[in-house]
Scaffold this active site. Sequence first.
Site, short mmCIF file in Angstrom:
data_model
loop_
_atom_site.label_atom_id
_atom_site.label_comp_id
_atom_site.label_asym_id
_atom_site.label_seq_id
_atom_site.Cartn_x
_atom_site.Cartn_y
_atom_site.Cartn_z
CB CYS A 47 -0.89 -0.02 1.25
SG CYS A 47 -1.82 1.50 1.52
CG HIS A 48 0.60 4.39 -2.80
ND1 HIS A 48 -0.26 3.54 -3.46
CD2 HIS A 48 1.51 4.81 -3.71
CE1 HIS A 48 0.09 3.49 -4.73
NE2 HIS A 48 1.16 4.24 -4.91
CB THR A 49 0.04 3.76 4.18
OG1 THR A 49 -1.13 4.38 3.64
CG2 THR A 49 0.30 4.31 5.56
CG HIS A 69 -0.86 -1.54 6.15
ND1 HIS A 69 0.19 -0.99 5.46
CD2 HIS A 69 -1.97 -0.96 5.67
CE1 HIS A 69 -0.27 -0.11 4.60
NE2 HIS A 69 -1.60 -0.07 4.69
CD GLU A 70 -4.05 -3.52 0.60
OE1 GLU A 70 -4.08 -2.32 0.91
OE2 GLU A 70 -4.08 -3.92 -0.56
CB CYS A 99 -10.65 -3.61 22.41
SG CYS A 99 -11.39 -2.15 23.19
CB CYS A 102 -11.43 1.23 24.43
SG CYS A 102 -11.70 1.62 22.67
CB CYS A 105 -14.78 -0.15 21.07
SG CYS A 105 -13.32 -0.60 20.10
CB CYS A 113 -10.02 0.34 18.79
SG CYS A 113 -9.61 -0.69 20.21
NE ARG A 117 -3.08 4.62 15.72
CZ ARG A 117 -1.80 5.00 15.56
NH1 ARG A 117 -0.84 4.49 16.35
NH2 ARG A 117 -1.48 5.87 14.64
CB CYS A 177 -5.22 -1.38 3.66
SG CYS A 177 -5.00 0.41 3.78
NE ARG A 372 -3.38 -1.75 -2.28
CZ ARG A 372 -3.34 -0.41 -2.16
NH1 ARG A 372 -2.79 0.35 -3.11
NH2 ARG A 372 -3.82 0.18 -1.08
N1 LIG Z 1 -7.21 6.96 5.40
C1 LIG Z 1 -6.94 5.68 5.26
O1 LIG Z 1 -7.36 4.85 6.07
C2 LIG Z 1 -6.12 5.20 4.10
C3 LIG Z 1 -6.10 3.85 3.75
C4 LIG Z 1 -5.38 3.47 2.62
C5 LIG Z 1 -4.66 4.39 1.90
N2 LIG Z 1 -4.67 5.68 2.28
C6 LIG Z 1 -3.97 6.71 1.51
O2 LIG Z 1 -4.76 6.99 0.37
C7 LIG Z 1 -3.94 7.55 -0.65
C8 LIG Z 1 -4.24 6.87 -1.97
O3 LIG Z 1 -3.81 5.54 -1.95
P1 LIG Z 1 -3.71 4.71 -3.33
O4 LIG Z 1 -3.16 3.40 -2.98
O5 LIG Z 1 -4.98 4.78 -4.08
O6 LIG Z 1 -2.61 5.61 -4.09
P2 LIG Z 1 -2.19 5.73 -5.61
O7 LIG Z 1 -0.85 6.40 -5.63
O8 LIG Z 1 -2.34 4.43 -6.31
O9 LIG Z 1 -3.27 6.71 -6.25
C9 LIG Z 1 -3.12 8.09 -6.25
C10 LIG Z 1 -3.64 8.64 -7.58
O10 LIG Z 1 -3.60 10.06 -7.50
C11 LIG Z 1 -3.15 10.58 -8.73
N3 LIG Z 1 -2.61 11.92 -8.46
C12 LIG Z 1 -1.40 12.25 -7.95
N4 LIG Z 1 -1.30 13.60 -7.82
C13 LIG Z 1 -2.48 14.11 -8.25
C14 LIG Z 1 -3.00 15.44 -8.36
N5 LIG Z 1 -2.28 16.50 -7.98
N6 LIG Z 1 -4.25 15.60 -8.84
C15 LIG Z 1 -5.00 14.53 -9.23
N7 LIG Z 1 -4.55 13.23 -9.16
C16 LIG Z 1 -3.31 13.05 -8.68
C17 LIG Z 1 -2.14 9.56 -9.23
O11 LIG Z 1 -1.96 9.64 -10.64
C18 LIG Z 1 -2.80 8.24 -8.80
O12 LIG Z 1 -3.65 7.75 -9.81
C19 LIG Z 1 -2.51 7.41 -0.15
O13 LIG Z 1 -2.13 8.66 0.43
C20 LIG Z 1 -2.62 6.36 0.94
O14 LIG Z 1 -1.57 6.49 1.89
C21 LIG Z 1 -5.39 6.11 3.36
N1 LIG Z 2 1.47 7.44 11.06
C1 LIG Z 2 0.88 8.38 10.17
C2 LIG Z 2 -0.61 8.22 10.08
C3 LIG Z 2 -0.95 7.47 8.88
C4 LIG Z 2 -2.46 7.30 8.79
O1 LIG Z 2 -3.20 8.27 8.79
N2 LIG Z 2 -2.87 6.06 8.69
C5 LIG Z 2 -4.26 5.73 8.43
C6 LIG Z 2 -4.27 4.42 7.73
S1 LIG Z 2 -3.41 4.49 6.18
C7 LIG Z 2 -3.52 2.92 5.65
O2 LIG Z 2 -2.94 2.81 4.44
C8 LIG Z 2 -5.04 5.54 9.71
O3 LIG Z 2 -5.80 4.62 9.89
N3 LIG Z 2 -4.93 6.44 10.61
C9 LIG Z 2 -5.56 6.36 11.90
C10 LIG Z 2 -4.60 5.84 12.93
O4 LIG Z 2 -3.41 5.69 12.57
O5 LIG Z 2 -5.00 5.60 14.06
C11 LIG Z 2 1.20 9.80 10.55
O6 LIG Z 2 1.42 10.04 11.75
O7 LIG Z 2 1.26 10.65 9.64
ZN LIG Z 3 -2.89 0.93 3.46
ZN LIG Z 4 -11.51 -0.44 21.58
#
Ligand SMILES: NC(=O)c1ccc[n+]([C@@H]2O[C@H](COP(=O)([O-])OP(=O)(O)OC[C@H]3O[C@@H](n4cnc5c(N)ncnc54)[C@H](O)[C@@H]3O)[C@@H](O)[C@H]2O)c1
Ligand SMILES: N[C@@H](CCC(=O)N[C@@H](CSCO)C(=O)NCC(=O)O)C(=O)O
Ligand SMILES: [Zn+2]
Ligand SMILES: [Zn+2]
Length: 379
Positions: A47-49, A69-70, A99, A102, A105, A113, A117, A177, A372
């Site tokens: 994953c990109h994270t 993590h995926e 859990c 908490c 939850c 949760c 964490r 994820c 992916r």
């Molecule tokens: N919040 C969460 O729980 C959670 C969970 C999973 C992933 N994420 C995050 O979500 C984001 C996306 O993940 P992904 O796997 O789909 O990433 P990815 O890199 O595959 O997709 C990103 C897309 O954005 C496009 N892009 C880049 N810059 C741009 C711009 N300025 N304008 C328009 N499009 C643009 C890219 O061409 C690409 O298609 C990442 O930051 C990842 O860390 C968050």
């Molecule tokens: N450690 C990072 C935070 C990253 C983040 O926001 N993670 C998301 C999941 S990304 C999965 O690909 C998330 O779930 N956040 C809630 C949590 O972490 O509890 C930072 O500090 O920037």
């Molecule tokens: Zn992820």
């Molecule tokens: Zn909990």
Amino acid sequence: MATQGQVITCKAAVAWEPNKPLVIEDVQVAPPQAGEVRLKILFTALCHTDAYTWSGKDPEGLFPCILGHEAAGIVESVGEGVTEVQPGDHVIPCYTAECRECKFCKSGKTNLCSKVREATGVGVMLGDRKSRFSINGTPIYHFMGTSTFSQYTVVHDVSVAKIDPKAPLEKVCLLGCGVTTGLGAVWNTAKVEPGSIVAVFGLGTVGLAVAEGAKAAGASRIIGIDIDNNKFDRAKNFGVTEFVNPKDHQKPIQQVIMDLTDGGVDYSFECIGNVSVMRSALECCHKGWGTSVIVGVAAAGQEISTRPFQLVTGRVWKGTAFGGFKSRTQVPWLVDKYMKKEIKVDEYITHTMTLGEINEAFDLLHEGSCLRCVLEMHT
Ligand SMILES: NC(=O)c1ccc[n+]([C@@H]2O[C@H](COP(=O)([O-])OP(=O)(O)OC[C@H]3O[C@@H](n4cnc5c(N)ncnc54)[C@H](O)[C@@H]3O)[C@@H](O)[C@H]2O)c1
Ligand SMILES: N[C@@H](CCC(=O)N[C@@H](CSCO)C(=O)NCC(=O)O)C(=O)O
Ligand SMILES: [Zn+2]
Ligand SMILES: [Zn+2]
């Protein structure tokens, strides 16, 4: 040979330092302690994270560590007091724990949760604040409470979702994820209604899952925004009805979207991790009710901004973690939906490789064609 209670030595990809290639090492994985579960990871996706933390820009990034993590796997052994899973169960490790006890939850207001964490944020297990991974006595940090780039990992029992043993682990690992996050951002966080106009910024896995979720929710228009024109053809299969490339326009992208939609969209989703796009995503929302959901993860030091007037005039800014899904309860439900062909998963897998090829797999992740890449862990 029975491994229960024994240290297991196995292969894992270790991030010794930010941005330096991962190294496949022989890692010692200690037995699970009370409230812990040791998993045999069979498949993990990237994953990109993972790439973000590896880059050194994550304030919670600690090195050396085992990222990932995926994933999906099988319970190898359980520690004292673990009752909800047993050896042989098929599971998805979840970085968002559940859990059920908490304050978070029990609130009924969030999927976050608090039980483990704090420990997972500093790369250790809750019980003794130590890592279960080591290399010849040197501790290696855990990551996100999952560390799935290892053939075996130890997780907290509150972070394990038991799933249908008939589900193909090489596919449903994605529900750990990206796909889950995108669907949940629409269904749980935004709660998109039928007929809504939706804008999705970024058409990677997360953005495409948002589009898929929006289509299922009955959105009338799903506008995909990406700087890569090649993303559109594929995005149509996930429900995107229109495509906008900001590079094709002189005007700010929020103005372009407002002009296209008679004043703005009902819902927008930022799926990139770019704080300037987050602002555009908020500002392309309709006055009075438009809601924007931040899904992308931005690096430490980055901040969002807008005129407060945007919120005063009714736009709503939200964020989502794991799509708001309660992990142990709802990941098995998503697996069931996949088994009933109600959600896509296979379609997000563009590449399959082995653990030994993990650095090449990360190179691929940065190419536009890869959604992916799933790694087979035991070849
Ligand atoms: N919040 C969460 O729980 C959670 C969970 C999973 C992933 N994420 C995050 O979500 C984001 C996306 O993940 P992904 O796997 O789909 O990433 P990815 O890199 O595959 O997709 C990103 C897309 O954005 C496009 N892009 C880049 N810059 C741009 C711009 N300025 N304008 C328009 N499009 C643009 C890219 O061409 C690409 O298609 C990442 O930051 C990842 O860390 C968050
Ligand atoms: N450690 C990072 C935070 C990253 C983040 O926001 N993670 C998301 C999941 S990304 C999965 O690909 C998330 O779930 N956040 C809630 C949590 O972490 O509890 C930072 O500090 O920037
Ligand atoms: Zn992820
Ligand atoms: Zn909990």
